[in-house]
Design a protein around this motif. Structure first.
Motif, PDB file in Angstrom:
ATOM      1  N   THR A 117       0.821  -1.215   0.000  1.00  0.00           N
ATOM      2  CA  THR A 117       0.000   0.000   0.000  1.00  0.00           C
ATOM      3  C   THR A 117       0.852   1.262   0.000  1.00  0.00           C
ATOM      4  O   THR A 117       0.362   2.336  -0.366  1.00  0.00           O
ATOM      5  CB  THR A 117      -0.927   0.022   1.221  1.00  0.00           C
ATOM      6  N   SER A 118       2.127   1.146   0.419  1.00  0.00           N
ATOM      7  CA  SER A 118       2.987   2.324   0.427  1.00  0.00           C
ATOM      8  C   SER A 118       3.225   2.833  -0.997  1.00  0.00           C
ATOM      9  O   SER A 118       3.321   4.045  -1.216  1.00  0.00           O
ATOM     10  CB  SER A 118       4.317   2.012   1.105  1.00  0.00           C
ATOM     11  N   TRP A 119       3.310   1.911  -1.964  1.00  0.00           N
ATOM     12  CA  TRP A 119       3.472   2.328  -3.356  1.00  0.00           C
ATOM     13  C   TRP A 119       2.210   3.032  -3.857  1.00  0.00           C
ATOM     14  O   TRP A 119       2.300   3.980  -4.641  1.00  0.00           O
ATOM     15  CB  TRP A 119       3.795   1.121  -4.240  1.00  0.00           C
ATOM     16  N   GLY A 156       0.215   4.826  -1.961  1.00  0.00           N
ATOM     17  CA  GLY A 156       0.280   6.161  -1.376  1.00  0.00           C
ATOM     18  C   GLY A 156       1.242   7.058  -2.115  1.00  0.00           C
ATOM     19  O   GLY A 156       0.939   8.231  -2.383  1.00  0.00           O
ATOM     20  N   LEU A 157       2.415   6.521  -2.463  1.00  0.00           N
ATOM     21  CA  LEU A 157       3.398   7.307  -3.206  1.00  0.00           C
ATOM     22  C   LEU A 157       2.860   7.704  -4.572  1.00  0.00           C
ATOM     23  O   LEU A 157       3.015   8.855  -5.015  1.00  0.00           O
ATOM     24  CB  LEU A 157       4.691   6.503  -3.357  1.00  0.00           C
ATOM     25  N   GLY A 158       2.207   6.756  -5.255  1.00  0.00           N
ATOM     26  CA  GLY A 158       1.662   7.042  -6.582  1.00  0.00           C
ATOM     27  C   GLY A 158       0.580   8.103  -6.546  1.00  0.00           C
ATOM     28  O   GLY A 158       0.553   9.007  -7.399  1.00  0.00           O
ATOM     29  N   VAL A 159      -0.320   8.024  -5.565  1.00  0.00           N
ATOM     30  CA  VAL A 159      -1.389   9.012  -5.446  1.00  0.00           C
ATOM     31  C   VAL A 159      -0.811  10.390  -5.158  1.00  0.00           C
ATOM     32  O   VAL A 159      -1.233  11.392  -5.740  1.00  0.00           O
ATOM     33  CB  VAL A 159      -2.392   8.602  -4.354  1.00  0.00           C
ATOM     34  N   SER A 167       6.941  12.868   6.419  1.00  0.00           N
ATOM     35  CA  SER A 167       5.849  12.430   5.548  1.00  0.00           C
ATOM     36  C   SER A 167       4.519  12.443   6.291  1.00  0.00           C
ATOM     37  O   SER A 167       3.484  12.822   5.731  1.00  0.00           O
ATOM     38  CB  SER A 167       6.140  11.029   5.005  1.00  0.00           C
ATOM     39  N   LEU A 168       4.554  12.044   7.553  1.00  0.00           N
ATOM     40  CA  LEU A 168       3.327  12.049   8.349  1.00  0.00           C
ATOM     41  C   LEU A 168       2.931  13.472   8.730  1.00  0.00           C
ATOM     42  O   LEU A 168       1.743  13.818   8.758  1.00  0.00           O
ATOM     43  CB  LEU A 168       3.525  11.192   9.603  1.00  0.00           C
ATOM     44  N   PHE A 227      -4.675  10.506   3.288  1.00  0.00           N
ATOM     45  CA  PHE A 227      -4.633   9.043   3.310  1.00  0.00           C
ATOM     46  C   PHE A 227      -3.400   8.521   2.584  1.00  0.00           C
ATOM     47  O   PHE A 227      -2.713   7.604   3.056  1.00  0.00           O
ATOM     48  CB  PHE A 227      -5.903   8.487   2.673  1.00  0.00           C
ATOM     49  N   ALA A 228      -3.087   9.123   1.423  1.00  0.00           N
ATOM     50  CA  ALA A 228      -1.922   8.694   0.651  1.00  0.00           C
ATOM     51  C   ALA A 228      -0.633   8.946   1.428  1.00  0.00           C
ATOM     52  O   ALA A 228       0.273   8.101   1.447  1.00  0.00           O
ATOM     53  CB  ALA A 228      -1.883   9.430  -0.686  1.00  0.00           C
ATOM     54  N   LEU A 229      -0.534  10.087   2.094  1.00  0.00           N
ATOM     55  CA  LEU A 229       0.672  10.401   2.861  1.00  0.00           C
ATOM     56  C   LEU A 229       0.829   9.467   4.060  1.00  0.00           C
ATOM     57  O   LEU A 229       1.947   9.114   4.443  1.00  0.00           O
ATOM     58  CB  LEU A 229       0.633  11.855   3.312  1.00  0.00           C
ATOM     59  N   ASN A 230      -0.272   9.078   4.664  1.00  0.00           N
ATOM     60  CA  ASN A 230      -0.187   8.129   5.778  1.00  0.00           C
ATOM     61  C   ASN A 230       0.253   6.752   5.301  1.00  0.00           C
ATOM     62  O   ASN A 230       1.034   6.073   5.987  1.00  0.00           O
ATOM     63  CB  ASN A 230      -1.531   8.051   6.498  1.00  0.00           C
ATOM     64  N   LEU A 231      -0.238   6.333   4.145  1.00  0.00           N
ATOM     65  CA  LEU A 231       0.230   5.063   3.574  1.00  0.00           C
ATOM     66  C   LEU A 231       1.717   5.132   3.254  1.00  0.00           C
ATOM     67  O   LEU A 231       2.472   4.184   3.514  1.00  0.00           O
ATOM     68  CB  LEU A 231      -0.563   4.721   2.309  1.00  0.00           C
TER      69      LEU A 231
END
Length: 289
Positions: free
Chosen positions: A24-26, A28-31, A211-212, A268-272
């Motif tokens: 899911t981190s990818w 978040g990074l993609g979004v 990031s958070l 949400f994306a940054l938290n992922l």
């Protein structure tokens, strides 16, 4: 390949594997990259001028001309959303970078010197942490005025204590290691040891926090704009759009739904992404002992 390069490459590979373990981190990074790209390309992809008013088209629902509808002044919601991303990201990124730079420096200095200096500095940080970030930011912006610079200063000021604390703890641990003792024996200055030898070894933890905290900065900016302490109209900001849409929430729900959803997606994306970075720097997940 040299002997020093092999361990470095192995560490990088282990970090990437740990980051990949959380798929899911990818996402978040993609979004987040997508939102940044849309903000940068806003002048070319926005269908209309974000501040151009058409009173005859006010409060229209989504259509081919206005994909996300119009607001009370007939302005295109989609265009304002894209341009608003520029201000939200600019404020969030700059304030987080400033807080990371200042807070990390304070934390490293406090952890390195210790003693009474450490106690006084961290007690000051605790006093700042006693105030909720939104309340402290509200006070600063209300005193200085709701300009772009002042909003960045206010959000950065509220974030400094968190970075100071996250930098101090590992500094206390790292400064006792053998290579730091070797640097002292060689006569290196404190500044050189702190910022050339200690900082690189604790930067991963600071990066996770940044990031958070970027997500928190975007939320704080939107909150300030919602209560009337954001950038002045007609400058489009996500928080300001939610405030304008709140007055017509029953009849024209899309006014607040679009910017609210944008904030939700970015946070949400940054938290992922933050979760993935945390996993990447965790020694247990990288197979280190």
């Amino acid at each position: 390949m040299s002997a020093t390069a092999r361990p470095r490459n192995a560490a990088i590979a282990a970090t990437i594997r740990a980051f990949n373990a959380n798929k899911t981190s990818w996402f978040g990074l993609g979004v987040f990259i997508l939102v940044v790209a849309l903000a940068i390309l806003a002048p070319w992809i926005a269908p209309n001028d974000p501040i151009e008013q058409d009173i005859f088209s006010k409060l229209q629902g989504p259509s081919s001309t206005y994909p996300l509808g119009t607001d009370y002044f007939g302005r295109c919601i989609l265009s304002r959303l894209l341009y608003g991303a520029r201000y939200s990201l600019l404020i969030g990124v700059v304030s987080t970078l400033a807080a990371m730079l200042i807070g990390s420096t304070i934390g490293i200095l406090a952890g390195w010197h210790g003693g009474r200096f450490d106690v006084i500095v961290m007690q000051a940080m605790d006093v700042m942490l006693a105030f909720p970030a939104l309340i402290l930011g509200l006070i600063i912006v209300a005193v200085l005025g709701p300009t772009l610079t002042n909003i960045i200063v206010a959000i950065a000021f509220t974030s400094i204590p968190a970075f100071a604390r996250i930098a101090r703890a590992p500094t206390i641990s790292v400064k006792e290691r053998e290579y730091v003792e070797a640097c002292r024996a060689l006569g290196f200055s404190d500044a050189r040891i702190m910022f050339l030898h200690i900082l690189p070894n604790i930067f991963a933890e600071i990066l996770v926090m940044s990031s958070l905290w970027l997500a928190s900065a975007i939320r704080t900016e939107a909150s300030l704009a919602f209560i009337g302490l954001g950038l002045k109209p007609p400058t489009p900001t996500w928080g300001g759009m939610i405030r304008e849409g709140f007055e017509n929430i029953l009849d024209s729900y899309w006014l607040a739904l679009a910017p609210g959803t944008a904030i939700l997606v970015v946070v949400f994306a940054l938290n992922l992404l933050g979760d993935g970075l945390r996993d990447a720097v965790d020694p247990k997940l990288k197979g280190e002992q």
